[in-house]
Design a protein around this motif. Structure first.
Motif, PDB file in Angstrom:
ATOM      1  N   LEU A   1      14.322  87.094  94.216  1.00 52.12           N
ATOM      2  CA  LEU A   1      15.310  86.624  93.244  1.00 52.12           C
ATOM      3  C   LEU A   1      15.858  87.765  92.390  1.00 52.12           C
ATOM      4  CD1 LEU A   1      13.664  83.308  91.953  1.00 52.12           C
ATOM      5  CD2 LEU A   1      15.305  83.620  93.830  1.00 52.12           C
ATOM      6  N   LEU A   2      15.496  89.003  92.748  1.00 54.52           N
ATOM      7  CA  LEU A   2      15.918  90.162  91.962  1.00 54.52           C
ATOM      8  C   LEU A   2      16.643  91.169  92.844  1.00 54.52           C
ATOM      9  CD1 LEU A   2      12.620  90.773  89.930  1.00 54.52           C
ATOM     10  CD2 LEU A   2      14.678  89.609  89.125  1.00 54.52           C
ATOM     11  N   ARG A   3      17.468  91.960  92.214  1.00 53.70           N
ATOM     12  CA  ARG A   3      18.129  93.085  92.874  1.00 53.70           C
ATOM     13  C   ARG A   3      18.384  94.166  91.836  1.00 53.70           C
ATOM     14  NH1 ARG A   3      23.977  90.155  93.968  1.00 53.70           N
ATOM     15  NH2 ARG A   3      24.650  90.031  91.774  1.00 53.70           N
ATOM     16  N   ASP A   4      18.639  95.381  92.332  1.00 52.54           N
ATOM     17  CA  ASP A   4      18.916  96.480  91.410  1.00 52.54           C
ATOM     18  C   ASP A   4      20.181  96.190  90.614  1.00 52.54           C
ATOM     19  OD1 ASP A   4      16.703  97.838  92.289  1.00 52.54           O
ATOM     20  OD2 ASP A   4      17.807  98.996  93.796  1.00 52.54           O
ATOM     21  N   GLN A   5      20.144  96.527  89.364  1.00 47.95           N
ATOM     22  CA  GLN A   5      21.277  96.257  88.478  1.00 47.95           C
ATOM     23  C   GLN A   5      22.479  97.077  88.902  1.00 47.95           C
ATOM     24  OE1 GLN A   5      20.475  97.071  84.318  1.00 47.95           O
ATOM     25  NE2 GLN A   5      21.472  95.186  83.738  1.00 47.95           N
ATOM     26  N   GLN A   6      23.612  96.427  89.035  1.00 50.19           N
ATOM     27  CA  GLN A   6      24.846  97.085  89.432  1.00 50.19           C
ATOM     28  C   GLN A   6      25.614  97.529  88.190  1.00 50.19           C
ATOM     29  OE1 GLN A   6      25.507  97.581  92.734  1.00 50.19           O
ATOM     30  NE2 GLN A   6      23.539  96.566  93.138  1.00 50.19           N
ATOM     31  N   VAL A   7      25.933  98.822  88.155  1.00 48.47           N
ATOM     32  CA  VAL A   7      26.685  99.368  87.029  1.00 48.47           C
ATOM     33  C   VAL A   7      28.124  99.586  87.471  1.00 48.47           C
ATOM     34  CG1 VAL A   7      26.873 101.245  85.356  1.00 48.47           C
ATOM     35  CG2 VAL A   7      24.612 100.487  86.136  1.00 48.47           C
ATOM     36  N   THR A   8      29.049  98.844  86.901  1.00 47.72           N
ATOM     37  CA  THR A   8      30.461  98.986  87.238  1.00 47.72           C
ATOM     38  C   THR A   8      31.069 100.182  86.515  1.00 47.72           C
ATOM     39  OG1 THR A   8      31.173  97.539  85.440  1.00 47.72           O
ATOM     40  CG2 THR A   8      30.620  96.495  87.545  1.00 47.72           C
ATOM     41  N   LEU A   9      32.251 100.583  86.967  1.00 47.09           N
ATOM     42  CA  LEU A   9      32.947 101.700  86.329  1.00 47.09           C
ATOM     43  C   LEU A   9      33.272 101.381  84.879  1.00 47.09           C
ATOM     44  CD1 LEU A   9      34.203 104.489  86.618  1.00 47.09           C
ATOM     45  CD2 LEU A   9      36.317 103.395  87.412  1.00 47.09           C
ATOM     46  N   ALA A  10      33.633 100.128  84.624  1.00 47.13           N
ATOM     47  CA  ALA A  10      33.940  99.724  83.244  1.00 47.13           C
ATOM     48  C   ALA A  10      32.688  99.808  82.374  1.00 47.13           C
ATOM     49  CB  ALA A  10      34.504  98.302  83.230  1.00 47.13           C
ATOM     50  N   ASP A  11      31.535  99.359  82.910  1.00 47.83           N
ATOM     51  CA  ASP A  11      30.292  99.439  82.151  1.00 47.83           C
ATOM     52  C   ASP A  11      29.913 100.888  81.878  1.00 47.83           C
ATOM     53  OD1 ASP A  11      30.090  96.698  82.142  1.00 47.83           O
ATOM     54  OD2 ASP A  11      28.824  96.625  83.937  1.00 47.83           O
ATOM     55  N   GLN A  12      30.159 101.763  82.869  1.00 50.47           N
ATOM     56  CA  GLN A  12      29.839 103.176  82.694  1.00 50.47           C
ATOM     57  C   GLN A  12      30.691 103.792  81.590  1.00 50.47           C
ATOM     58  OE1 GLN A  12      30.164 105.426  86.309  1.00 50.47           O
ATOM     59  NE2 GLN A  12      29.366 107.299  85.410  1.00 50.47           N
ATOM     60  N   ARG A  13      31.966 103.427  81.553  1.00 50.51           N
ATOM     61  CA  ARG A  13      32.836 103.954  80.504  1.00 50.51           C
ATOM     62  C   ARG A  13      32.404 103.446  79.129  1.00 50.51           C
ATOM     63  NH1 ARG A  13      38.807 103.179  83.353  1.00 50.51           N
ATOM     64  NH2 ARG A  13      38.583 104.890  84.890  1.00 50.51           N
ATOM     65  N   VAL A  14      32.030 102.175  79.069  1.00 50.67           N
ATOM     66  CA  VAL A  14      31.553 101.621  77.798  1.00 50.67           C
ATOM     67  C   VAL A  14      30.311 102.357  77.335  1.00 50.67           C
ATOM     68  CG1 VAL A  14      30.546  99.580  76.723  1.00 50.67           C
ATOM     69  CG2 VAL A  14      32.574  99.346  78.161  1.00 50.67           C
ATOM     70  N   GLU A  15      29.399 102.664  78.276  1.00 51.14           N
ATOM     71  CA  GLU A  15      28.178 103.386  77.920  1.00 51.14           C
ATOM     72  C   GLU A  15      28.485 104.798  77.445  1.00 51.14           C
ATOM     73  OE1 GLU A  15      24.174 103.714  77.201  1.00 51.14           O
ATOM     74  OE2 GLU A  15      25.334 101.939  77.812  1.00 51.14           O
ATOM     75  N   GLU A  16      29.445 105.468  78.096  1.00 47.14           N
ATOM     76  CA  GLU A  16      29.832 106.815  77.671  1.00 47.14           C
ATOM     77  C   GLU A  16      30.439 106.796  76.277  1.00 47.14           C
ATOM     78  OE1 GLU A  16      32.440 108.155  80.703  1.00 47.14           O
ATOM     79  OE2 GLU A  16      30.846 108.608  82.148  1.00 47.14           O
ATOM     80  N   GLU A  17      31.300 105.816  76.007  1.00 49.23           N
ATOM     81  CA  GLU A  17      31.884 105.693  74.670  1.00 49.23           C
ATOM     82  C   GLU A  17      30.809 105.409  73.627  1.00 49.23           C
ATOM     83  OE1 GLU A  17      34.915 106.259  73.640  1.00 49.23           O
ATOM     84  OE2 GLU A  17      35.561 106.826  75.663  1.00 49.23           O
ATOM     85  N   LYS A  18      29.815 104.626  74.011  1.00 45.69           N
ATOM     86  CA  LYS A  18      28.717 104.319  73.095  1.00 45.69           C
ATOM     87  C   LYS A  18      27.941 105.580  72.745  1.00 45.69           C
ATOM     88  CE  LYS A  18      24.599 101.411  72.640  1.00 45.69           C
ATOM     89  NZ  LYS A  18      23.740 100.395  73.323  1.00 45.69           N
TER      90      LYS A  18
END
Length: 331
Positions: free
Chosen positions: A197-214
């Motif tokens: 019921l689990l899989r590796d968390q998928q990081v989208t390009l939008a999420d990556q940009r949000v993390e960089e801005e953070k």
């Protein structure tokens, strides 16, 4: 009291119709769940331990064989009885794990004195589980839910929307198909969800940009607050001591006074020019000697003032942070 267990039977019956009954590999049905829960309730009132242990074992094994999703209210009752079963059996360590989940689902429940004595070990275990109420679900790092196609997931009868669960207690996970039937069930401890019921968390390009801005915003905030900054070599500004020369308090005044005195020397010397002009234009001996003395006096005075200014300036320039004045004798 028997009336309370009769009410529980009616509540559970609302969620299973005769047409929805089905057997699993362990041949445990909804009717059997109701019957075993009734046996446990009767055993509590009669103080008969043998049927309680037999029925409790059947309920725990049958939970993973239900073909209909169980609502939270029903599961709270099931979990409480499983806690009693373990408290009275040779596995008392599992009792708090069921009691904690029961209180998570229904924190207002109070045992009837005819079922559980307030002086019993079972009642004490149930009361101690209260401090585990209100815990937040703990996420599994780097994982997200892998929900099977045409299905939804329930945890203790409630929707499971992320890879997280409250820890230090048991949970029932159910995979419910689009037609409302349960395709699979698991009993898990804490947030140890089934691997399928689990899989590796998928990081989208939008999420990556949000993390960089953070990260950038955090760096700006730390800089404004004066937080330690990372320097070359892996050091932080807190680990590096800036060594600066401490200027002696008297140094600046001495330099200023020395410079002003030297300028004054120039002014005194300039005053000798008119006196020298009077010497050149003297028409009698008295004026001649008077002009000569004045001129010589001004020139000598300017020289003295110049030496004094230069001395003060030099003293200020050479002054250290621990100036001392003394006399050394050689014997």
């Amino acid at each position: 009291m028997r009336s309370r267990h009769l009410g529980l039977t009616l509540l559970v019956a609302l969620f299973w119709s005769p047409l929805a009954r089905a057997e699993c590999a362990g041949t445990y049905t909804a009717d059997q769940l109701l019957a075993d829960m009734q046996i446990i309730g009767n055993s509590l009132q009669e103080g008969d331990k043998v049927p309680l242990l037999a029925a409790g074992a059947k309920v725990e094994a049958g939970l993973q064989c239900m073909v209909e999703p169980l609502p939270p209210g029903v599961l709270a009752s099931v979990y409480r009885l499983l806690g009693v079963y373990h408290a009275r059996s040779d596995t008392p360590g599992d009792a708090p794990l069921w009691f904690r989940t029961a209180r998570e689902l229904d924190p207002t429940y109070v045992w009837d004195i005819s079922e559980i004595s307030q002086g019993s070990v079972t009642f004490s275990m149930y009361e101690q589980a209260q401090k585990y109420e209100g815990w937040e679900a703990e996420e599994i790092p780097g994982k997200e839910l892998n929900v099977p196609a045409n299905s939804k997931l329930l945890i203790d009868g409630r929707p499971l929307t992320k890879a997280a669960a409250t820890t230090e207690r048991y949970h029932l996970i159910q995979q419910v198909a689009a037609d409302g039937g349960v395709r699979a069930s698991w009993i898990v401890l804490g947030n140890e969800l089934p691997p399928n019921l689990l899989r590796d968390q998928q990081v989208t390009l939008a999420d990556q940009r949000v993390e960089e801005e953070k990260v950038k915003d955090e760096q700006k905030t730390r800089k404004k607050r004066g937080d330690p900054q990372v320097l070359a070599g892996g050091y932080t500004s807190d680990e590096v001591t800036m060594v600066q020369r401490k200027r002696p308090p008297a140094q600046i005044p001495l330099l200023i006074i020395g410079g002003a005195t030297m300028l004054a020397a120039g002014g005194v010397y300039a005053a000798s020019f008119p006196a020298h002009a009077q010497f050149e234009s003297a028409t009698n001996e008295a004026d001649l000697y008077a002009s000569q003395r004045l001129t010589n006096t001004l020139i000598l005075a300017s020289g003295g003032v110049l030496v004094a200014g230069a001395g003060l300036g030099a003293w200020g320039a050479l002054l250290s942070d621990t100036p001392t004045i003394g006399v050394t004798y050689t014997w």
